[in-house]
Scaffold this motif. Structure first.
Motif, PDB file in Angstrom:
ATOM      1  N   PHE A 112       0.796  -1.221   0.000  1.00  0.00           N
ATOM      2  CA  PHE A 112       0.000   0.000   0.000  1.00  0.00           C
ATOM      3  C   PHE A 112       0.838   1.284   0.000  1.00  0.00           C
ATOM      4  CE2 PHE A 112      -2.614   3.321   1.915  1.00  0.00           C
ATOM      5  CZ  PHE A 112      -3.772   3.236   1.161  1.00  0.00           C
ATOM      6  N   PRO A 113       1.818   1.428   0.923  1.00  0.00           N
ATOM      7  CA  PRO A 113       2.549   2.704   0.977  1.00  0.00           C
ATOM      8  C   PRO A 113       3.185   3.040  -0.362  1.00  0.00           C
ATOM      9  CG  PRO A 113       3.152   1.314   2.840  1.00  0.00           C
ATOM     10  CD  PRO A 113       2.295   0.480   1.937  1.00  0.00           C
ATOM     11  N   TYR A 114       3.743   2.025  -1.001  1.00  0.00           N
ATOM     12  CA  TYR A 114       4.418   2.250  -2.268  1.00  0.00           C
ATOM     13  C   TYR A 114       3.430   2.597  -3.379  1.00  0.00           C
ATOM     14  CZ  TYR A 114       7.268   1.378  -6.366  1.00  0.00           C
ATOM     15  OH  TYR A 114       7.929   1.509  -7.552  1.00  0.00           O
ATOM     16  N   LEU A 115       2.336   1.843  -3.442  1.00  0.00           N
ATOM     17  CA  LEU A 115       1.334   2.110  -4.481  1.00  0.00           C
ATOM     18  C   LEU A 115       0.811   3.528  -4.374  1.00  0.00           C
ATOM     19  CD1 LEU A 115      -0.875  -1.113  -4.623  1.00  0.00           C
ATOM     20  CD2 LEU A 115       0.665  -0.235  -6.369  1.00  0.00           C
ATOM     21  N   VAL A 116       0.596   3.969  -3.124  1.00  0.00           N
ATOM     22  CA  VAL A 116       0.085   5.323  -2.915  1.00  0.00           C
ATOM     23  C   VAL A 116       1.080   6.344  -3.457  1.00  0.00           C
ATOM     24  CG1 VAL A 116      -0.505   7.039  -1.169  1.00  0.00           C
ATOM     25  CG2 VAL A 116      -1.333   4.718  -0.933  1.00  0.00           C
ATOM     26  N   GLY A 117       2.347   6.170  -3.072  1.00  0.00           N
ATOM     27  CA  GLY A 117       3.367   7.120  -3.508  1.00  0.00           C
ATOM     28  C   GLY A 117       3.518   7.157  -5.019  1.00  0.00           C
ATOM     29  N   GLU A 118       3.477   5.967  -5.638  1.00  0.00           N
ATOM     30  CA  GLU A 118       3.681   5.855  -7.084  1.00  0.00           C
ATOM     31  C   GLU A 118       2.511   6.391  -7.901  1.00  0.00           C
ATOM     32  OE1 GLU A 118       6.076   3.749  -9.499  1.00  0.00           O
ATOM     33  OE2 GLU A 118       6.743   5.368  -8.206  1.00  0.00           O
ATOM     34  N   ASN A 119       1.319   6.321  -7.309  1.00  0.00           N
ATOM     35  CA  ASN A 119       0.125   6.564  -8.099  1.00  0.00           C
ATOM     36  C   ASN A 119      -0.638   7.840  -7.757  1.00  0.00           C
ATOM     37  OD1 ASN A 119      -0.228   4.128  -9.948  1.00  0.00           O
ATOM     38  ND2 ASN A 119       0.161   3.177  -7.966  1.00  0.00           N
ATOM     39  N   GLY A 120       0.093   8.848  -7.354  1.00  0.00           N
ATOM     40  CA  GLY A 120      -0.570  10.132  -7.174  1.00  0.00           C
ATOM     41  C   GLY A 120      -1.077  10.413  -5.761  1.00  0.00           C
ATOM     42  N   GLY A 121      -0.504   9.751  -4.773  1.00  0.00           N
ATOM     43  CA  GLY A 121      -0.808  10.079  -3.374  1.00  0.00           C
ATOM     44  C   GLY A 121      -2.278  10.037  -3.051  1.00  0.00           C
ATOM     45  N   ALA A 122      -2.772  11.196  -2.584  1.00  0.00           N
ATOM     46  CA  ALA A 122      -4.171  11.249  -2.153  1.00  0.00           C
ATOM     47  C   ALA A 122      -5.121  10.833  -3.269  1.00  0.00           C
ATOM     48  CB  ALA A 122      -4.502  12.655  -1.668  1.00  0.00           C
ATOM     49  N   ALA A 123      -4.718  11.061  -4.520  1.00  0.00           N
ATOM     50  CA  ALA A 123      -5.582  10.676  -5.637  1.00  0.00           C
ATOM     51  C   ALA A 123      -5.805   9.163  -5.610  1.00  0.00           C
ATOM     52  CB  ALA A 123      -4.925  11.080  -6.962  1.00  0.00           C
ATOM     53  N   PHE A 124      -4.722   8.425  -5.318  1.00  0.00           N
ATOM     54  CA  PHE A 124      -4.835   6.965  -5.251  1.00  0.00           C
ATOM     55  C   PHE A 124      -5.666   6.559  -4.026  1.00  0.00           C
ATOM     56  CE2 PHE A 124      -3.505   2.782  -3.784  1.00  0.00           C
ATOM     57  CZ  PHE A 124      -3.515   2.035  -4.944  1.00  0.00           C
ATOM     58  N   ILE A 125      -5.448   7.260  -2.918  1.00  0.00           N
ATOM     59  CA  ILE A 125      -6.184   6.904  -1.692  1.00  0.00           C
ATOM     60  C   ILE A 125      -7.690   7.060  -1.934  1.00  0.00           C
ATOM     61  CG2 ILE A 125      -6.578   7.464   0.745  1.00  0.00           C
ATOM     62  CD1 ILE A 125      -3.636   8.315   0.897  1.00  0.00           C
ATOM     63  N   ILE A 126      -8.057   8.147  -2.621  1.00  0.00           N
ATOM     64  CA  ILE A 126      -9.478   8.370  -2.906  1.00  0.00           C
ATOM     65  C   ILE A 126     -10.027   7.229  -3.765  1.00  0.00           C
ATOM     66  CG2 ILE A 126     -11.136   9.900  -4.087  1.00  0.00           C
ATOM     67  CD1 ILE A 126      -9.193  12.228  -3.328  1.00  0.00           C
ATOM     68  N   LEU A 127      -9.275   6.875  -4.808  1.00  0.00           N
ATOM     69  CA  LEU A 127      -9.706   5.768  -5.676  1.00  0.00           C
ATOM     70  C   LEU A 127      -9.849   4.475  -4.883  1.00  0.00           C
ATOM     71  CD1 LEU A 127      -7.632   5.974  -8.973  1.00  0.00           C
ATOM     72  CD2 LEU A 127     -10.108   5.958  -8.753  1.00  0.00           C
ATOM     73  N   TYR A 128      -8.852   4.242  -4.042  1.00  0.00           N
ATOM     74  CA  TYR A 128      -8.857   3.013  -3.245  1.00  0.00           C
ATOM     75  C   TYR A 128     -10.104   2.954  -2.361  1.00  0.00           C
ATOM     76  CZ  TYR A 128      -7.664  -0.476   0.195  1.00  0.00           C
ATOM     77  OH  TYR A 128      -7.718  -1.582   1.017  1.00  0.00           O
ATOM     78  N   VAL A 129     -10.395   4.073  -1.708  1.00  0.00           N
ATOM     79  CA  VAL A 129     -11.553   4.099  -0.801  1.00  0.00           C
ATOM     80  C   VAL A 129     -12.845   3.877  -1.593  1.00  0.00           C
ATOM     81  CG1 VAL A 129     -12.899   5.566   0.759  1.00  0.00           C
ATOM     82  CG2 VAL A 129     -10.416   5.476   0.965  1.00  0.00           C
ATOM     83  N   ILE A 130     -12.916   4.471  -2.794  1.00  0.00           N
ATOM     84  CA  ILE A 130     -14.114   4.270  -3.625  1.00  0.00           C
ATOM     85  C   ILE A 130     -14.289   2.782  -3.951  1.00  0.00           C
ATOM     86  CG2 ILE A 130     -15.116   4.712  -5.926  1.00  0.00           C
ATOM     87  CD1 ILE A 130     -13.892   7.513  -5.766  1.00  0.00           C
ATOM     88  N   PHE A 131     -13.192   2.130  -4.363  1.00  0.00           N
ATOM     89  CA  PHE A 131     -13.298   0.703  -4.678  1.00  0.00           C
ATOM     90  C   PHE A 131     -13.606  -0.128  -3.447  1.00  0.00           C
ATOM     91  CE2 PHE A 131     -10.858   1.779  -8.583  1.00  0.00           C
ATOM     92  CZ  PHE A 131     -11.868   1.412  -9.449  1.00  0.00           C
ATOM     93  N   ALA A 132     -12.991   0.253  -2.328  1.00  0.00           N
ATOM     94  CA  ALA A 132     -13.234  -0.517  -1.101  1.00  0.00           C
ATOM     95  C   ALA A 132     -14.722  -0.446  -0.735  1.00  0.00           C
ATOM     96  CB  ALA A 132     -12.365   0.017   0.025  1.00  0.00           C
ATOM     97  N   LEU A 133     -15.292   0.745  -0.876  1.00  0.00           N
ATOM     98  CA  LEU A 133     -16.694   0.904  -0.462  1.00  0.00           C
ATOM     99  C   LEU A 133     -17.686   0.368  -1.484  1.00  0.00           C
ATOM    100  CD1 LEU A 133     -16.745   4.413   1.224  1.00  0.00           C
ATOM    101  CD2 LEU A 133     -16.910   2.173   2.307  1.00  0.00           C
ATOM    102  N   PHE A 134     -17.394   0.611  -2.777  1.00  0.00           N
ATOM    103  CA  PHE A 134     -18.407   0.258  -3.775  1.00  0.00           C
ATOM    104  C   PHE A 134     -18.192  -1.110  -4.422  1.00  0.00           C
ATOM    105  CE2 PHE A 134     -18.791   4.824  -3.364  1.00  0.00           C
ATOM    106  CZ  PHE A 134     -20.159   4.932  -3.174  1.00  0.00           C
ATOM    107  N   LEU A 135     -17.019  -1.683  -4.233  1.00  0.00           N
ATOM    108  CA  LEU A 135     -16.806  -3.008  -4.808  1.00  0.00           C
ATOM    109  C   LEU A 135     -16.505  -4.038  -3.700  1.00  0.00           C
ATOM    110  CD1 LEU A 135     -16.649  -4.407  -7.582  1.00  0.00           C
ATOM    111  CD2 LEU A 135     -14.188  -4.056  -7.513  1.00  0.00           C
ATOM    112  N   SER A 136     -15.502  -3.735  -2.873  1.00  0.00           N
ATOM    113  CA  SER A 136     -15.125  -4.713  -1.847  1.00  0.00           C
ATOM    114  C   SER A 136     -16.242  -4.920  -0.832  1.00  0.00           C
ATOM    115  CB  SER A 136     -13.865  -4.249  -1.111  1.00  0.00           C
ATOM    116  OG  SER A 136     -12.837  -4.034  -2.019  1.00  0.00           O
ATOM    117  N   LEU A 137     -16.885  -3.845  -0.443  1.00  0.00           N
ATOM    118  CA  LEU A 137     -17.935  -3.979   0.590  1.00  0.00           C
ATOM    119  C   LEU A 137     -19.071  -4.902   0.125  1.00  0.00           C
ATOM    120  CD1 LEU A 137     -18.795  -2.988   3.458  1.00  0.00           C
ATOM    121  CD2 LEU A 137     -20.069  -1.188   2.327  1.00  0.00           C
TER     122      LEU A 137
END
Ligand code: PHE
Length: 448
Positions: free
Chosen positions: A32-57
């Motif tokens: 996770f830490p690396y993916l976040v850094g590589e993929n636009g920081g907060a932009a990646f975190i926002i995407l991740y949270v969207i997927f976690a809530l709308f797909l993983s949940l």
């Protein structure tokens, strides 16, 4: 099926720490830490949270519903809820994925044991003669030591699983998870107080939408699967030990929130220190076994930090390993009607053999290539990219098209006793029935 004397979790907190224990693992610390850094920081975190809530949940709900409704192992659950057809093959795929992942996860756990011992002996010294990359290669590629450390890691996990759900998995998770959480927070605080830490914090949190591409989106989706241990019957198996009055929505939401929070804390623990000492961030084994030991060798009180870090690493890896093992053990116990202890004993022999092959693939067996990858890399690749996603695909199809909305709603609302807005259930069901299968199909297609 000996349903009446089946083990079960003692209380909701036990369910939560066991689920969180499975979710929080190497994925949070080294990916996770690396993916976040590589993929636009907060932009990646926002995407991740969207997927976690709308797909993983929604997928987590599906596994929860299948497991709790059937109260049996991953394979039998499908045939119990939908007799006829070949749906139990989905359960088999889950058991197989858990088997494959355990066999290489324990090898990495074994490296963790070795590095924890190195930390205890204060072997990470600021000595220019020590080549940390070589140290890692030597650790992983020799013949017996990594097998022995893997066996130590595996046998401790097996002993926990062998003690049962309430007395083994739940009891240990209740101790290990809070300790892990506190240790990670302590490392994060120390790391963020280092001079120059702000560069690392910026690396993680600066929102940079310009680097968000299709690949970023796929990476965020993949991480939302892997990190939450979805698609291979882990949540399903744990849910089969959950009492009928447990609130599925609350447990799932708390698990996802905790896993995400932990991943963020791990990022704050690792990246500020990496940057403060002028290292390049990396992902995977390179980060944990090369960059961090080098870092510990140079930072003040690094010896202590190394001990704390590798202990936390072991706790995180072990609670995930026990959840993987439990999927296979639950199946064997119920399928062959044998005792848990016997199942664990027999499975241990098989696991230790396959895991040894994985371990040897880093050294003497490195010439054996499957699609150009060594055995461990191949197992890692097919499990994360295909087995988990294909498993998740059929799980949502099963709930959406075979089990049906009525049964789904019945479980989600605990037979109507929980007051859940109809709109919420309807929307989630649309995701399960139509959107999730399409999205998962797209992920698999894109990773081909
Ligand atoms: N969720 C775990 C992690 O984040 C990894 C894992 C995947 C564990 C699949 C079990 C099964 O590290």
């Amino acid at each position: 099926m000996r349903e009446s004397n089946r083990d079960s979790f003692g209380n909701s907190f036990g369910v939560l720490v066991a689920l969180a224990g499975s979710a929080v693992g190497l994925g949070n610390i080294w990916r996770f830490p690396y993916l976040v850094g590589e993929n636009g920081g907060a932009a990646f975190i926002i995407l991740y949270v969207i997927f976690a809530l709308f797909l993983s949940l929604p997928i987590m709900f599906c596994e929860f519903v299948i497991g709790r409704r059937s109260q049996v192992n991953a394979v039998s659950s499908f045939s119990k809820l939908h007799p006829g057809g070949h749906w139990n093959l989905v359960g088999f795929l889950g058991v197989l994925s858990a088997f494959v992942i355990t066999s290489f996860y324990c090898v990495i756990g074994g490296w963790g044991v070795k590095y924890f011992l190195k930390a205890l002996l204060f072997e990470f010294k600021a000595d220019a003669a020590i080549d940390y990359s070589q140290m890692f290669v030597n650790t992983a590629s020799s013949v017996w030591p990594p097998i022995i450390y893997m066996a130590i890691f595996f046998l401790i996990s097996a002993a926990i699983v062998s003690s049962g759900v309430k007395n083994g998995i739940e009891k240990c998770s209740k101790i290990m998870m809070p300790v892990l959480f506190i240790l990670m927070i302590a490392i994060a605080v120390c790391s963020m107080l280092l001079p120059g830490a702000n560069v690392g914090i910026r690396y993680i949190f600066r929102p940079d939408f310009s680097v968000v591409t299709g690949k970023t989106v796929i990476a965020a989706m993949g991480q939302a699967f892997f990190s939450l241990s979805l698609g291979m019957g882990i949540v399903l198996t744990y849910a089969s030990y959950v009492k009928r009055d447990e609130n599925i929505i609350r447990s799932s939401l708390l698990t996802i929130s905790f896993d995400t929070l932990f991943a963020l804390i791990a990022s704050c623990a690792i990246m500020p220190a990496v940057f403060a000492f002028g290292f390049e961030p990396s992902a995977g084994p390179g980060l944990v076994f090369i960059t961090l030991p080098k870092l510990f060798s140079q930072m003040p009180a690094g010896g202590i930090a190394a001990i704390v870090f590798f202990f936390a690493f072991l706790l995180a890896a072990m609670t995930s390993a026990i959840s993987l093992l439990e999927v296979v053990v639950a199946f064997v116990v119920e399928r062959f009607n044998c005792s848990r202890k016997k199942a664990v004993a027999v499975l241990s022999i098989i696991f230790l053999s396959v895991a040894s092959l994985n371990s040897l693939s880093q050294g003497v067996l490195s010439d054996i290539k499957i699609f150009g990858m060594n055995i461990l890399d191949f197992f890692d690749y097919i499990s994360a990219n295909f087995m988990m996603t294909i498993g998740a695909f059929f799980i949502v199809i099963f709930v959406g098209w075979k089990l049906g909305k009525e049964a789904f709603q019945d479980e989600l609302t605990n037979g109507g006793s929980l007051n859940i807005p109809q709109k919420f259930v309807d929307s989630i069901f649309v995701i399960i029935k139509y959107i999730a299968p399409l999205v998962i199909f797209a992920i698999v297609a894109c990773s081909l």
